[in-house]
Motif scaffolding. Structure first.
Motif, PDB file in Angstrom:
ATOM      1  N   LEU A  13      19.669   3.830  -8.099  1.00  9.41           N
ATOM      2  CA  LEU A  13      19.783   5.281  -7.990  1.00  9.41           C
ATOM      3  C   LEU A  13      21.176   5.587  -7.454  1.00  9.41           C
ATOM      4  O   LEU A  13      21.652   4.915  -6.534  1.00  9.41           O
ATOM      5  N   ARG A  14      21.819   6.594  -8.033  1.00 13.02           N
ATOM      6  CA  ARG A  14      23.119   7.042  -7.546  1.00 13.02           C
ATOM      7  C   ARG A  14      23.110   8.556  -7.473  1.00 13.02           C
ATOM      8  O   ARG A  14      22.490   9.218  -8.297  1.00 13.02           O
ATOM      9  N   PHE A  15      23.812   9.072  -6.481  1.00  7.99           N
ATOM     10  CA  PHE A  15      23.942  10.519  -6.327  1.00  7.99           C
ATOM     11  C   PHE A  15      25.414  10.850  -6.165  1.00  7.99           C
ATOM     12  O   PHE A  15      26.151  10.136  -5.498  1.00  7.99           O
ATOM     13  N   ARG A  16      25.844  11.928  -6.810  1.00  8.19           N
ATOM     14  CA  ARG A  16      27.218  12.399  -6.647  1.00  8.19           C
ATOM     15  C   ARG A  16      27.201  13.907  -6.437  1.00  8.19           C
ATOM     16  O   ARG A  16      26.290  14.595  -6.891  1.00  8.19           O
ATOM     17  N   LEU A  17      28.217  14.387  -5.740  1.00  6.78           N
ATOM     18  CA  LEU A  17      28.336  15.821  -5.488  1.00  6.78           C
ATOM     19  C   LEU A  17      29.361  16.492  -6.381  1.00  6.78           C
ATOM     20  O   LEU A  17      29.253  17.684  -6.648  1.00  6.78           O
ATOM     21  N   VAL A  18      30.394  15.755  -6.791  1.00  2.09           N
ATOM     22  CA  VAL A  18      31.445  16.356  -7.609  1.00  2.09           C
ATOM     23  C   VAL A  18      31.548  15.637  -8.937  1.00  2.09           C
ATOM     24  O   VAL A  18      31.315  14.435  -9.001  1.00  2.09           O
ATOM     25  N   PRO A  19      31.815  16.286 -10.012  1.00  4.30           N
ATOM     26  CA  PRO A  19      32.125  17.702 -10.165  1.00  4.30           C
ATOM     27  C   PRO A  19      30.896  18.612 -10.038  1.00  4.30           C
ATOM     28  O   PRO A  19      31.029  19.795  -9.802  1.00  4.30           O
ATOM     29  N   ALA A  20      29.694  18.048 -10.196  1.00  2.00           N
ATOM     30  CA  ALA A  20      28.458  18.812  -9.988  1.00  2.00           C
ATOM     31  C   ALA A  20      27.444  17.845  -9.392  1.00  2.00           C
ATOM     32  O   ALA A  20      27.464  16.654  -9.709  1.00  2.00           O
ATOM     33  N   PRO A  21      26.547  18.321  -8.528  1.00  2.00           N
ATOM     34  CA  PRO A  21      25.538  17.424  -7.967  1.00  2.00           C
ATOM     35  C   PRO A  21      24.679  16.825  -9.083  1.00  2.00           C
ATOM     36  O   PRO A  21      24.211  17.547  -9.961  1.00  2.00           O
ATOM     37  N   ALA A  22      24.525  15.505  -9.048  1.00  2.00           N
ATOM     38  CA  ALA A  22      23.732  14.834 -10.081  1.00  2.00           C
ATOM     39  C   ALA A  22      23.107  13.568  -9.520  1.00  2.00           C
ATOM     40  O   ALA A  22      23.713  12.878  -8.699  1.00  2.00           O
ATOM     41  N   LEU A  23      21.900  13.294  -9.961  1.00  2.00           N
ATOM     42  CA  LEU A  23      21.186  12.073  -9.604  1.00  2.00           C
ATOM     43  C   LEU A  23      21.048  11.246 -10.876  1.00  2.00           C
ATOM     44  O   LEU A  23      20.616  11.760 -11.907  1.00  2.00           O
ATOM     45  N   THR A  24      21.422   9.970 -10.801  1.00  2.00           N
ATOM     46  CA  THR A  24      21.327   9.070 -11.937  1.00  2.00           C
ATOM     47  C   THR A  24      20.419   7.910 -11.560  1.00  2.00           C
ATOM     48  O   THR A  24      20.579   7.324 -10.486  1.00  2.00           O
ATOM     49  N   ALA A  25      19.473   7.602 -12.441  1.00  2.00           N
ATOM     50  CA  ALA A  25      18.560   6.476 -12.241  1.00  2.00           C
ATOM     51  C   ALA A  25      18.713   5.521 -13.416  1.00  2.00           C
ATOM     52  O   ALA A  25      18.774   5.957 -14.567  1.00  2.00           O
ATOM     53  N   GLN A  26      18.747   4.239 -13.124  1.00  2.00           N
ATOM     54  CA  GLN A  26      18.895   3.208 -14.147  1.00  2.00           C
ATOM     55  C   GLN A  26      17.536   2.581 -14.439  1.00  2.00           C
ATOM     56  O   GLN A  26      16.719   2.426 -13.536  1.00  2.00           O
ATOM     57  N   ALA A  27      17.327   2.176 -15.669  1.00  2.62           N
ATOM     58  CA  ALA A  27      16.117   1.450 -16.100  1.00  2.62           C
ATOM     59  C   ALA A  27      14.840   2.181 -15.664  1.00  2.62           C
ATOM     60  O   ALA A  27      14.122   1.752 -14.768  1.00  2.62           O
TER      61      ALA A  27
END
Length: 116
Positions: free
Chosen positions: A53-67
């Protein structure tokens, strides 16, 4: 006057560092089981997040999940309804600051949907 400008500049630099570097300092994988449970409660289907799981704030808040896998109902001949290499969900920043989640985009990488 000069001290207040230096203090304001230092505050801005520290705030930017927190926004840019802060999400990278959190172990988002520790939230995997909780997120899977909440998705199962919301949809009634079992969600399995096998990757990071990864979370980023820029350029827009987004959560990415693998597999990611979404299970079929019990008794189906195929165990998974949907499998994907990754899914990324971007949300709007200002509603998020007010406690609301407003999804801006969902991007699935290599989705495999089984329709019976």
């Amino acid at each position: 006057m000069r001290k207040s400008v230096v203090a304001a500049t230092a505050f801005i630099v520290i705030a930017l560092a927190v926004v840019l570097l802060g999400p990278g300092l959190v172990d988002w994988n520790s939230f995997r089981d909780e997120l899977s449970g909440q998705l199962k409660t919301a949809t009634g289907q079992s969600f399995v997040i096998e990757g990071d799981l990864r979370f980023r704030l820029v350029p827009a808040p987004a959560l990415t999940a693998q597999a990611v896998r979404i299970a079929n109902p019990i008794g189906s001949p195929v165990p998974d309804l949907l499998r994907m290499r990754s899914i990324s969900v971007a949300v709007a920043l200002f509603p998020l600051l007010r406690g609301r989640i407003e999804v801006r985009s969902v991007v699935m990488d290599e989705p495999e949907l089984v329709v019976e």
